[in-house]
Design a protein around this motif. Structure first.
Motif, PDB file in Angstrom:
ATOM      1  N   ALA A 186       1.003  -1.214   0.062  1.00 15.77           N
ATOM      2  CA  ALA A 186       0.372  -0.173   0.297  1.00 15.77           C
ATOM      3  C   ALA A 186       1.127   1.321   0.106  1.00 15.77           C
ATOM      4  N   ARG A 187       1.853   0.846   0.196  1.00 13.28           N
ATOM      5  CA  ARG A 187       2.803   2.350   0.614  1.00 13.28           C
ATOM      6  C   ARG A 187       3.339   2.435  -0.251  1.00 13.28           C
ATOM      7  N   GLN A 188       4.043   1.553  -1.009  1.00 13.33           N
ATOM      8  CA  GLN A 188       4.248   1.491  -2.318  1.00 13.33           C
ATOM      9  C   GLN A 188       3.493   2.703  -3.621  1.00 13.33           C
ATOM     10  N   ILE A 189       2.117   1.739  -3.672  1.00  9.86           N
ATOM     11  CA  ILE A 189       1.438   2.506  -4.625  1.00  9.86           C
ATOM     12  C   ILE A 189       0.788   3.615  -3.947  1.00  9.86           C
ATOM     13  N   LEU A 190       0.796   4.338  -2.622  1.00 19.57           N
ATOM     14  CA  LEU A 190       0.355   5.267  -2.038  1.00 19.57           C
ATOM     15  C   LEU A 190       1.691   6.606  -2.543  1.00 19.57           C
ATOM     16  N   ARG A 191       2.759   5.838  -2.134  1.00 21.95           N
ATOM     17  CA  ARG A 191       3.695   7.217  -2.407  1.00 21.95           C
ATOM     18  C   ARG A 191       3.549   8.139  -3.353  1.00 21.95           C
ATOM     19  N   ASP A 192       4.032   6.956  -4.657  1.00 19.60           N
ATOM     20  CA  ASP A 192       3.463   7.484  -6.076  1.00 19.60           C
ATOM     21  C   ASP A 192       3.216   8.459  -6.246  1.00 19.60           C
ATOM     22  N   LYS A 193       1.785   8.228  -5.405  1.00 21.29           N
ATOM     23  CA  LYS A 193       0.671   9.364  -5.913  1.00 21.29           C
ATOM     24  C   LYS A 193       0.987  10.621  -4.631  1.00 21.29           C
ATOM     25  N   PHE A 194       1.571  10.444  -3.301  1.00 18.00           N
ATOM     26  CA  PHE A 194       1.786  11.495  -2.503  1.00 18.00           C
ATOM     27  C   PHE A 194       2.732  12.441  -3.652  1.00 18.00           C
ATOM     28  N   ALA A 195       3.155  12.017  -4.429  1.00 19.21           N
ATOM     29  CA  ALA A 195       4.227  12.721  -4.856  1.00 19.21           C
ATOM     30  C   ALA A 195       3.993  13.614  -6.271  1.00 19.21           C
ATOM     31  N   ASN A 196       2.963  13.391  -6.365  1.00 20.08           N
ATOM     32  CA  ASN A 196       2.088  13.586  -8.077  1.00 20.08           C
ATOM     33  C   ASN A 196       0.841  14.334  -7.874  1.00 20.08           C
ATOM     34  N   ALA A 197       1.037  14.053  -5.873  1.00 19.80           N
ATOM     35  CA  ALA A 197      -0.910  14.748  -6.416  1.00 19.80           C
ATOM     36  C   ALA A 197      -0.710  15.894  -6.320  1.00 19.80           C
ATOM     37  N   ASP A 198      -1.780  17.447  -7.100  1.00 18.33           N
ATOM     38  CA  ASP A 198      -1.891  18.841  -7.276  1.00 18.33           C
ATOM     39  C   ASP A 198      -2.986  19.059  -5.786  1.00 18.33           C
ATOM     40  N   ALA A 199      -3.568  17.960  -4.823  1.00 21.29           N
ATOM     41  CA  ALA A 199      -3.737  19.109  -3.476  1.00 21.29           C
ATOM     42  C   ALA A 199      -4.078  17.807  -2.766  1.00 21.29           C
ATOM     43  N   GLY A 200      -3.819  18.180  -1.347  1.00 21.66           N
ATOM     44  CA  GLY A 200      -4.171  17.049  -0.100  1.00 21.66           C
ATOM     45  C   GLY A 200      -5.477  17.826   0.698  1.00 21.66           C
ATOM     46  N   ILE A 201      -5.751  16.651   0.515  1.00 23.90           N
ATOM     47  CA  ILE A 201      -7.791  16.875   1.477  1.00 23.90           C
ATOM     48  C   ILE A 201      -7.380  16.383   3.264  1.00 23.90           C
ATOM     49  N   SER A 202      -7.025  16.891   4.256  1.00 22.86           N
ATOM     50  CA  SER A 202      -7.077  16.132   5.569  1.00 22.86           C
ATOM     51  C   SER A 202      -8.105  16.503   6.818  1.00 22.86           C
ATOM     52  N   GLY A 203      -8.671  15.912   7.353  1.00 32.18           N
ATOM     53  CA  GLY A 203      -9.407  16.716   8.666  1.00 32.18           C
ATOM     54  C   GLY A 203      -8.294  17.032   9.707  1.00 32.18           C
TER      55      GLY A 203
END
Ligand code: SF4
Ligand code: SF4
Lengths: 473, 251
Positions: A186-203
């Motif tokens: 999961a970490r591998q899959i997600l790390r990639d996405k983090f690097a390229n995401a335009d925005a982050g949403i959090s609570g």
């Protein structure tokens, strides 16, 4: 379908899901034990609960001015503040921010408030790619399921199911049922996405008015990545999350993590106070906070129900509820399940839609016993039961008051009153019931499905007492 | 507190009609301890069933009629954690803003659950006359959490030499009775009592003792119902009856 019928269908389904029930039982037992181990000294625990309760109660009393202060501080720090009255408005605001920044891909940290607004669905319809980055949330996003617990959203799934799910979506990564390996995948899959995401949403777990600080509690580091890696960060939270001072945070954080997962402290604790400054190397260029009301202001108007808003979403009440452990979160059919769900959701969504949730409670008190901010959950459930069948006795503005009142039931209670409020009627009734005990039905519907039938004794206690020479005055 | 000379006994509606022997045993224990026990004959119910179902006006009428039964300033002893809990913890809310709120509060202030009274007020000493027996205790949720008397029942049982107390798994978990919950959420209630009876059977206890007949009705009824498939379960018995039986020579 009527809410009662729909609720019973979901319960029926849940009770027949042996696999999920096994998961709930073992996870809840584990969480209960871990929590208990964090509080070896009962006096200390009670003192800490008093303190946490006082902090939250104080914040609620002063909420309007604290929110104003929060907005001022955040704005001064460079964080844009937005107010949303309804879930729809919150979603629109977020979409507008994303649109203006030309953001097309999104990573999300865990946020129950965004579940409340069904944000993912809203954004996906507008062609924005949303990826849940919390492992549990990621799993249920793949499975297209709602969370079954507010802290551990995927606990209804066992390892095998997760393994199969991963294999189905990422066959190239190979099949494994090893938890560590799955986490790594999961970490591998997600790390990639983090690097390229335009925005982050959090609570947000706590918003500090004094300093304009947004606190975020998490274990996986995904919250930190979601709020620092992309160029844009949008936080969304309920207006009740505001607290007065920075010094309120240590005691709240302390009791939150211990109550929630039995951890003395989580792996990550983020304090967000401003966007990236010119001399800083990382962090988002812009930070926004969306403050959602969604009925909270009206809950706050009622002196008793106001206690609902003290909640810090630790999930301890859920972990200790003997009803939840049998049926799990999906049976409730709402965003928040378990004791806090039975209290919050009927107020948020209206008794005419979810008032029936209040029936899923034995009044055992296990939830209130562990709630870190001492919300008297069964007492509030009882109050909502009264509101849903009997609109007459309070002036509270609760949607759907009296909507669960049924003629057959209210008549039964009227008869009960007739018999039990008059000693004479009661004596007569008792005489017949004990004398005609042979006529007691041997099948009493729901009761005898799981138990033998009930039969009055041949002589009542009143008669035995008299026989044995006890005085009656 | 010095033991009083006289007490009222509120037998509760459930015990009055379904488990009168439990109530009688409670009264006999008190009488044996030298206390004059008064059983007001107009008593009915504390109002709990309706209160927990949201029918507060109905609950209030019934609770109101009970208030009249205890005029003298002497303790009211109740052989049930949940009815004592109703009076002590919930009457204040039920009677809020009513003319008789003060009367209700006054009675609540002198109300005791039976084991609480036996231990805290009477400091009762017991001598076990019975044969060796293995028992498990199920403390009702209201006895445990509203009245805080989970230790009281065990300290009384601890005085009985030939009684071995065994512990079931998840002891503090609700048995699933919950009054009208057992009817309104019959299947969840059924699943809960299933788990409770399974853990009790696993202890090998011959009897299950409790301060509350509501739980016993639920647990005992389930043991009965399961008898065909799983064999007879432990005998369920109210603490008063058990104590009376163990300490009374003729038994
Ligand atoms: S009081 Fe009700 S909601 Fe709370 S733990 Fe017990 S059954 Fe669950
Ligand atoms: S109601 Fe209390 S125990 Fe439940 S989630 Fe909220 S703070 Fe935690």
């Amino acid at each position: 379908m009527h809410q009662t019928e729909a609720f019973h269908q979901r319960i029926d389904k849940a009770l027949h899901n042996e696999q999920a029930r096994t998961s709930f039982r073992s996870t809840m037992s584990g969480l209960m034990q871990k929590r208990a181990a964090q509080f070896p000294d009962n006096d200390e625990l009670q003192a800490l609960r008093d303190q946490a309760r006082a902090i939250r109660a104080h914040a609620l009393t002063r909420q309007p001015e604290l929110l104003e202060q929060l907005e001022q501080k955040l704005t001064a720090n460079g964080i844009r503040v937005h107010w949303a009255e309804t879930a729809q408005q919150a979603n629109e605001i977020i979409y507008q921010i994303l649109h203006a920044a030309d953001a097309k891909t999104l990573v999300k940290g865990k946020s129950m408030v965004s579940e409340e607004t069904e944000l993912n669905h809203y954004l996906e319809q507008r062609n924005i790619e949303v990826l849940e980055s919390d492992l549990g949330e990621f799993i249920i996003q793949l499975a297209h399921e709602p969370p079954s617990h507010i802290v551990a959203p995927a606990i209804h799934k066992n390892v095998k199911q997760v393994a199969e799910l991963f294999h189905q979506f990422f066959p190239e990564l190979g099949y494994t049922e090893n938890i560590d390996e799955l986490t790594l995948l999961a970490r591998q899959i997600l790390r990639d996405k983090f690097a390229n995401a335009d925005a982050g949403i959090s609570g947000v777990n706590f918003a500090v008015a004094e300093t304009g600080t947004l606190c975020l509690v998490e274990n996986e580091g995904n919250g930190r990545l979601s709020t620092t890696a992309p160029r844009l960060h949008i936080a969304i939270t309920g207006i009740e999350k505001v607290v007065a001072k920075l010094s309120d945070i240590p005691p709240l954080l302390n009791i939150l993590t211990k109550s929630a997962t039995g951890q003395p402290i989580t792996t990550y604790f983020n304090m967000i106070s401003r966007p990236r400054q010119p001399d800083e190397k990382d962090g988002p260029q812009a930070v926004h906070l969306v403050l959602l009301d969604n009925q909270r202001s009206s809950i706050r108007m009622d002196e008793e129900l106001l206690d609902t808003l003290r909640c810090i979403r630790c999930g301890a009440c859920i972990n200790h509820c003997p009803v939840y452990v049998q049926v799990g979160g999906h049976a409730y059919g709402t965003v928040y399940p378990g004791p806090i769900g039975c209290v919050l959701e009927p107020q948020r969504l209206g008794l005419e839609k979810t008032g029936i949730l209040t029936s899923a409670c034995t009044m055992c008190g296990a939830c209130a016993e562990v709630c870190p901010v001492r919300i008297p959950l069964p007492k509030l459930i009882n109050r909502l039961r009264a509101e849903s069948v009997n609109a007459a006795r309070s002036e509270a503005h609760i949607n759907g008051k009296g909507s669960l009142r049924k003629l057959t039931e209210s008549q039964a209670w009227a008869i009960w009153r007739l018999l039990y409020a008059s000693p004479r009627n009661y004596r007569l009734f008792r005489w017949f019931a004990t004398r005609l005990r042979g006529l007691t039905p041997t099948r009493l519907g729901a009761w005898t499905r799981y138990r033998s039938s009930i039969k009055p004794a041949p002589r009542s206690l009143q008669e035995l007492a008299q026989q044995e020479g006890f005085d009656h005055e | 507190m010095k033991p009083p000379e006289r007490v009222y006994f509120f037998g509760t509606c459930l015990i009055d009609m379904l488990y009168p022997k439990a109530g009688l045993a409670g009264m006999q224990l008190l009488r044996q301890a030298g206390i004059k026990v008064i059983y007001p004959k107009d008593q009915t119910c504390c109002g709990q069933p309706a209160f927990n179902s949201g029918y507060r006006d109905e609950a209030l009428s019934v609770a109101r009629s009970l208030i009249k039964c205890f005029p003298q300033n002497i303790p009211v002893v109740v052989p049930s954690g949940s009815c004592a809990g109703m009076i002590k913890q919930h009457w204040a809310e039920l009677f809020a803003d009513q003319v008789d709120a003060e009367a209700a509060a006054e009675i609540a202030s002198r109300t005791y659950e039976l084991t609480q009274f036996l231990v805290d007020v009477l400091d009762l000493k017991l001598k076990d006359l019975g044969k060796p027996v293995k028992i498990a205790v199920h403390t009702s949720c209201s006895a445990r959490r509203e009245m805080g008397v989970a230790e009281h029942i065990e300290s009384l049982l601890g005085q009985l030499d030939a009684v071995e107390l065994v512990q079931q798994e998840r002891k503090a978990e609700c048995c699933g009775f919950g009054g009208t919950f057992a009817i309104k959420q019959a299947d969840i209630s059924g699943a809960m009592v299933q788990d409770k009876t399974t853990s009790l059977r696993a202890t090998g206890a011959e009897r299950v003792i409790s301060q509350d007949c509501g739980c016993l009705m639920n647990i005992g009824g389930a043991f009965d119902k399961q008898a065909q498939d799983k064999g007879k379960g432990p005998v369920t018995q109210h603490i008063a009856e058990f104590l009376w039986e163990r300490t009374h020579a003729s038994n």
